[in-house]
Design a protein around this motif. Sequence first.
Motif: not given
Length: 153
Positions: A17-20, A38, A141-143
Amino acid sequence: MTCFGTWTILGTYRIVRTITALPPKSGAVPTPLLLRIENARMLPGFRPKAVSVPHNTVVLSAQLLASEMKLRPVELAEVRQQQAKMREIEKSRILTMPFRQASYWLWKAFEGLKRIWSKDGFIYIRIKGRNGTWKLDRNAAWALDDGRALDRL
């Protein structure tokens, strides 16, 4: 039928879902940059799982941004003109709008099921020292910085 249902539900396991990026902690001993990965919920009611790992243990199967395709100004103007024409048609044919919307959402559902069954359009993420593979949806995906920030790490 049970096999297809199980395959569909388990196909959503470990979709990212997210990579932080978590900043390193300041102190006497320098700590490496951590990535917090996550996953999305598999089913309603399940909690999303999050893992914090050093950035040098994460391996992507492909680049996040495959290629950069730019349209020439002439092509861009043509695409905008076609989009404006389609919007005008949609405004003038209001009685068929529910059917067009139903068709759109049914097609989206079909595409989603096809991608789950064929495992198409995912970038696989392996974490050294941990079992399992995480999946990052390349199409949705948005990056930040067009994905180059994650490739640089």
